[in-house]
Design an enzyme around this catalytic site. Structure first.
Site, PDB file in Angstrom:
ATOM      1  N   ARG A 222       1.194  -1.396  -0.176  1.00  0.00           N
ATOM      2  CA  ARG A 222       0.054   0.100  -0.284  1.00  0.00           C
ATOM      3  C   ARG A 222       0.803   1.100  -0.296  1.00  0.00           C
ATOM      4  O   ARG A 222       0.602   2.462  -0.648  1.00  0.00           O
ATOM      5  CB  ARG A 222      -1.037   0.015   1.722  1.00  0.00           C
ATOM      6  CG  ARG A 222      -2.366   0.944   1.065  1.00  0.00           C
ATOM      7  CD  ARG A 222      -1.753   1.847   1.379  1.00  0.00           C
ATOM      8  NE  ARG A 222      -1.819   2.512   2.270  1.00  0.00           N
ATOM      9  CZ  ARG A 222      -2.098   4.202   3.131  1.00  0.00           C
ATOM     10  NH1 ARG A 222      -3.043   4.745   2.065  1.00  0.00           N
ATOM     11  NH2 ARG A 222      -1.934   4.153   4.425  1.00  0.00           N
TER      12      ARG A 222
ATOM     13  N   SER B 265      -5.718   4.003  -0.670  1.00  0.00           N
ATOM     14  CA  SER B 265      -6.461   3.582   0.787  1.00  0.00           C
ATOM     15  C   SER B 265      -6.084   2.043   1.359  1.00  0.00           C
ATOM     16  O   SER B 265      -5.909   0.917  -0.138  1.00  0.00           O
ATOM     17  CB  SER B 265      -7.258   3.893   1.595  1.00  0.00           C
ATOM     18  OG  SER B 265      -8.531   3.525   1.211  1.00  0.00           O
TER      19      SER B 265
ATOM     20  N   ASP C 101     -19.784   5.559   6.373  1.00  0.00           N
ATOM     21  CA  ASP C 101     -20.234   7.645   7.412  1.00  0.00           C
ATOM     22  C   ASP C 101     -20.150   8.594   6.460  1.00  0.00           C
ATOM     23  O   ASP C 101     -19.257   8.816   6.301  1.00  0.00           O
ATOM     24  CB  ASP C 101     -19.047   6.941   8.255  1.00  0.00           C
ATOM     25  CG  ASP C 101     -19.893   8.530   9.428  1.00  0.00           C
ATOM     26  OD1 ASP C 101     -20.804   8.176   9.408  1.00  0.00           O
ATOM     27  OD2 ASP C 101     -18.580   9.010  10.086  1.00  0.00           O
TER      28      ASP C 101
ATOM     29  N   SER D   1     -17.622  -3.471   5.332  1.00  0.00           N
ATOM     30  CA  SER D   1     -17.907  -2.435   6.159  1.00  0.00           C
ATOM     31  C   SER D   1     -16.813  -2.209   6.756  1.00  0.00           C
ATOM     32  O   SER D   1     -16.365  -3.078   7.842  1.00  0.00           O
ATOM     33  CB  SER D   1     -19.213  -2.433   7.155  1.00  0.00           C
ATOM     34  OG  SER D   1     -19.284  -1.794   7.893  1.00  0.00           O
ATOM     35  N   ASN D   2     -15.672  -0.807   6.104  1.00  0.00           N
ATOM     36  CA  ASN D   2     -14.205  -0.462   7.238  1.00  0.00           C
ATOM     37  C   ASN D   2     -14.786   0.565   8.717  1.00  0.00           C
ATOM     38  O   ASN D   2     -14.266   1.055   8.033  1.00  0.00           O
ATOM     39  CB  ASN D   2     -13.392   0.110   6.439  1.00  0.00           C
ATOM     40  CG  ASN D   2     -12.446   0.746   7.516  1.00  0.00           C
ATOM     41  OD1 ASN D   2     -11.863  -0.168   8.155  1.00  0.00           O
ATOM     42  ND2 ASN D   2     -11.946   1.573   6.050  1.00  0.00           N
TER      43      ASN D   2
ATOM     44  N   GLY E  23     -11.636  -3.789  11.300  1.00  0.00           N
ATOM     45  CA  GLY E  23     -11.155  -3.236  12.349  1.00  0.00           C
ATOM     46  C   GLY E  23     -10.180  -1.954  12.091  1.00  0.00           C
ATOM     47  O   GLY E  23      -9.783  -2.516  11.088  1.00  0.00           O
TER      48      GLY E  23
ATOM     49  N   ILE F 257      -5.548  -0.541  12.078  1.00  0.00           N
ATOM     50  CA  ILE F 257      -5.185  -1.794  12.043  1.00  0.00           C
ATOM     51  C   ILE F 257      -4.054  -1.778  13.101  1.00  0.00           C
ATOM     52  O   ILE F 257      -3.957  -0.752  13.121  1.00  0.00           O
ATOM     53  CB  ILE F 257      -3.831  -1.984  10.665  1.00  0.00           C
ATOM     54  CG1 ILE F 257      -4.838  -2.068   9.358  1.00  0.00           C
ATOM     55  CG2 ILE F 257      -2.896  -2.566  10.837  1.00  0.00           C
ATOM     56  CD1 ILE F 257      -4.610  -1.278   7.999  1.00  0.00           C
TER      57      ILE F 257
ATOM     58  N   HIS G  49     -27.270 -17.797   7.624  1.00  0.00           N
ATOM     59  CA  HIS G  49     -27.196 -19.294   7.792  1.00  0.00           C
ATOM     60  C   HIS G  49     -27.784 -20.167   7.548  1.00  0.00           C
ATOM     61  O   HIS G  49     -28.188 -21.414   7.405  1.00  0.00           O
ATOM     62  CB  HIS G  49     -27.137 -19.574   9.826  1.00  0.00           C
ATOM     63  CG  HIS G  49     -26.269 -20.168   9.733  1.00  0.00           C
ATOM     64  ND1 HIS G  49     -25.751 -21.191   8.668  1.00  0.00           N
ATOM     65  CD2 HIS G  49     -25.299 -21.014  11.035  1.00  0.00           C
ATOM     66  CE1 HIS G  49     -24.804 -22.741   9.752  1.00  0.00           C
ATOM     67  NE2 HIS G  49     -24.165 -22.124  10.596  1.00  0.00           N
TER      68      HIS G  49
ATOM     69  N   ASP H 293     -23.186 -22.468   4.904  1.00  0.00           N
ATOM     70  CA  ASP H 293     -22.506 -22.467   6.481  1.00  0.00           C
ATOM     71  C   ASP H 293     -21.695 -22.318   6.954  1.00  0.00           C
ATOM     72  O   ASP H 293     -20.345 -21.416   6.125  1.00  0.00           O
ATOM     73  CB  ASP H 293     -22.705 -24.422   6.798  1.00  0.00           C
ATOM     74  CG  ASP H 293     -21.535 -24.774   5.409  1.00  0.00           C
ATOM     75  OD1 ASP H 293     -20.543 -23.813   5.094  1.00  0.00           O
ATOM     76  OD2 ASP H 293     -21.866 -25.801   4.179  1.00  0.00           O
TER      77      ASP H 293
HETATM   78  N1  CAO Z   1      -6.603   1.361   9.846  1.00  0.00           N
HETATM   79  C1  CAO Z   1      -6.221   1.746   9.501  1.00  0.00           C
HETATM   80  N2  CAO Z   1      -5.957   2.561   8.644  1.00  0.00           N
HETATM   81  C2  CAO Z   1      -7.527   2.424   8.568  1.00  0.00           C
HETATM   82  C3  CAO Z   1      -7.994   2.239   8.770  1.00  0.00           C
HETATM   83  C4  CAO Z   1      -7.986   0.517   9.505  1.00  0.00           C
HETATM   84  N3  CAO Z   1      -8.916  -0.217   9.600  1.00  0.00           N
HETATM   85  N4  CAO Z   1      -9.150   2.761   7.629  1.00  0.00           N
HETATM   86  C5  CAO Z   1      -8.546   3.560   7.245  1.00  0.00           C
HETATM   87  N5  CAO Z   1      -7.243   3.917   7.657  1.00  0.00           N
HETATM   88  C6  CAO Z   1      -6.294   4.807   7.030  1.00  0.00           C
HETATM   89  C7  CAO Z   1      -6.075   5.043   5.440  1.00  0.00           C
HETATM   90  O1  CAO Z   1      -5.109   3.825   5.340  1.00  0.00           O
HETATM   91  C8  CAO Z   1      -5.817   6.279   4.817  1.00  0.00           C
HETATM   92  O2  CAO Z   1      -4.579   6.856   5.486  1.00  0.00           O
HETATM   93  P1  CAO Z   1      -3.678   7.759   4.067  1.00  0.00           P
HETATM   94  O3  CAO Z   1      -4.233   8.798   5.033  1.00  0.00           O
HETATM   95  O4  CAO Z   1      -3.119   6.926   4.893  1.00  0.00           O
HETATM   96  O5  CAO Z   1      -4.265   6.964   3.301  1.00  0.00           O
HETATM   97  C9  CAO Z   1      -6.777   7.040   5.743  1.00  0.00           C
HETATM   98  O6  CAO Z   1      -7.186   6.101   7.281  1.00  0.00           O
HETATM   99  C10 CAO Z   1      -7.867   7.443   4.964  1.00  0.00           C
HETATM  100  O7  CAO Z   1      -9.674   6.582   6.000  1.00  0.00           O
HETATM  101  P2  CAO Z   1     -10.110   6.893   4.408  1.00  0.00           P
HETATM  102  O8  CAO Z   1     -11.891   6.600   5.813  1.00  0.00           O
HETATM  103  O9  CAO Z   1     -10.367   7.762   3.723  1.00  0.00           O
HETATM  104  O10 CAO Z   1     -10.910   5.928   3.775  1.00  0.00           O
HETATM  105  P3  CAO Z   1     -10.843   3.900   2.788  1.00  0.00           P
HETATM  106  O11 CAO Z   1     -10.701   3.879   1.847  1.00  0.00           O
HETATM  107  O12 CAO Z   1     -10.412   3.518   4.370  1.00  0.00           O
HETATM  108  O13 CAO Z   1     -12.696   4.126   3.749  1.00  0.00           O
HETATM  109  C11 CAO Z   1     -14.625   4.570   3.525  1.00  0.00           C
HETATM  110  C12 CAO Z   1     -13.410   4.334   3.324  1.00  0.00           C
HETATM  111  C13 CAO Z   1     -16.037   4.743   3.436  1.00  0.00           C
HETATM  112  C14 CAO Z   1     -15.172   3.117   4.204  1.00  0.00           C
HETATM  113  C15 CAO Z   1     -14.595   4.969   5.606  1.00  0.00           C
HETATM  114  O14 CAO Z   1     -14.775   6.391   5.284  1.00  0.00           O
HETATM  115  C16 CAO Z   1     -15.645   5.239   6.289  1.00  0.00           C
HETATM  116  O15 CAO Z   1     -16.947   5.295   6.298  1.00  0.00           O
HETATM  117  N6  CAO Z   1     -16.126   4.148   7.359  1.00  0.00           N
HETATM  118  C17 CAO Z   1     -16.238   3.893   7.846  1.00  0.00           C
HETATM  119  C18 CAO Z   1     -17.684   2.849   8.043  1.00  0.00           C
HETATM  120  C19 CAO Z   1     -18.974   2.646   8.663  1.00  0.00           C
HETATM  121  O16 CAO Z   1     -19.427   3.564   9.098  1.00  0.00           O
HETATM  122  N7  CAO Z   1     -19.070   1.338   8.824  1.00  0.00           N
HETATM  123  C20 CAO Z   1     -20.066   1.022   9.909  1.00  0.00           C
HETATM  124  C21 CAO Z   1     -21.306   0.420   8.792  1.00  0.00           C
HETATM  125  S1  CAO Z   1     -22.722  -0.562  10.119  1.00  0.00           S
HETATM  126  O17 CAO Z   1     -23.142   0.968  10.734  1.00  0.00           O
END
Ligand code: CAO
Length: 262
Positions: A71, A86, A129, A179-180, A204, A206, A232, A236
């Site tokens: 990355r 990302s 989000d 979902s990140n 989760g 990192i 489920h 399975d």
């Molecule tokens: N661990 C460590 N670093 C992380 C990370 C993780 N899990 N996720 C994001 N980062 C870092 C990225 O590496 C990036 O770093 P750089 O600035 O060095 O490039 C920075 O944070 C950017 O993150 P980002 O959030 O803008 O981009 P993304 O592509 O990682 O994620 C998105 C995009 C839309 C998935 C995220 O912004 C988001 O909205 N997440 C929340 C999802 C959510 O609410 N889920 C719950 C659903 S149920 O209610």
């Protein structure tokens, strides 16, 4: 770049964790009732439906030291490609490659519970989000896109989500969800399936933890924890675990992932 005609140059981006949702004005001694609208209304409908699905949960941890190196290299090149890189495009591509071998996870169940449809397209949804709440657009045909193409589309969706200007098409026909939540924080989650899909994964943050290598030496392992949920009724636990193992293998050995990309 078959899918990229509508994507403009990279726009300014920021982390989900940097963007607290706008809070309601503090209440001043009086109750306030407001209609549920917009993204929250969609969330209410889909999650009510999701509540009828028997969820099977499965968790694991993935060592991403090599992925971090990859990355970092891609991140340096990203601005030349007009995007940002990302970890999400890597998580998404690994999921698409693994879905090719476990297509039952990229399927939908009909409302009569009589048929399962294996979807040919990997339209991978990304939970976002946004200032308007949770929204789940999808990146169409991840099985046909390379990492840059996935990153560009993710960027476009993220920017449109922030402005609450996602197209109807962006929200339709998703087949699998990631979902990140780690972009905000946390380790494990209990993700809820986005019907009529049958599986979802939550990632989760990192973090570095001490782990043993093959020679029983402690080393700093960068670890991301993943929480899967599967329907489920049709999937399975063994299938979920095998899929997760393959996804994990791609992320722990990204050379393998690259070798399998078309
Ligand atoms: N661990 C460590 N670093 C992380 C990370 C993780 N899990 N996720 C994001 N980062 C870092 C990225 O590496 C990036 O770093 P750089 O600035 O060095 O490039 C920075 O944070 C950017 O993150 P980002 O959030 O803008 O981009 P993304 O592509 O990682 O994620 C998105 C995009 C839309 C998935 C995220 O912004 C988001 O909205 N997440 C929340 C999802 C959510 O609410 N889920 C719950 C659903 S149920 O209610």
């Amino acid at each position: 770049l078959r899918f990229l005609g509508h994507i403009g140059p990279a726009e300014t981006t920021s982390k989900a964790s940097d963007q607290p949702r706008p809070a309601f004005t503090p209440l001043s001694g009086q109750d306030k009732t407001i209609p549920i609208r917009g993204y929250t209304r969609i969330m209410m409908k889909t999650m009510t439906q999701a509540n009828t699905i028997p969820h099977f949960g499965y968790n694991d941890e993935v060592v991403v030291n090599r992925l971090i190196d990859l990355r970092a290299q891609l991140k340096k090149l990203a601005s030349e490609k007009g995007t940002k890189m990302s970890y999400m495009p890597l998580f998404i591509k690994a999921a698409s490659l693994a879905l090719t071998q476990y297509p039952v996870l990229n399927a939908s169940l009909d409302s009569s519970l009589e048929n399962i449809t294996y979807k040919s397209a990997h339209n991978i949804c990304v939970a976002m989000d946004t200032p308007g709440g949770l929204v789940v657009p999808n990146i169409k045909h991840c099985e046909q896109r390379n990492l840059w193409e996935i990153a560009l589309e993710l960027n476009r969706l993220q920017e449109a989500g922030k402005r609450q200007q996602l197209d109807r098409n962006d929200l339709a026909d998703g087949t699998f969800t990631l979902s990140n939540i780690g972009a905000i924080g946390g380790t494990y989650a209990s993700p809820v399936i986005f019907p009529p899909q049958v599986a979802i994964g939550a990632l989760g943050k990192i973090e570095v933890h001490p782990r043993y290598d093959n020679h029983m030496q402690i080393y700093p392992a960068h670890i991301v924890k993943v929480s899967w949920a599967a329907d489920h009724r049709v999937i399975d636990g063994a299938t979920m675990a095998r899929f997760s193992n393959l996804w994990k293998e791609y992320l722990e050995n990204p050379a393998l992932m690259i070798a399998e990309m078309r």
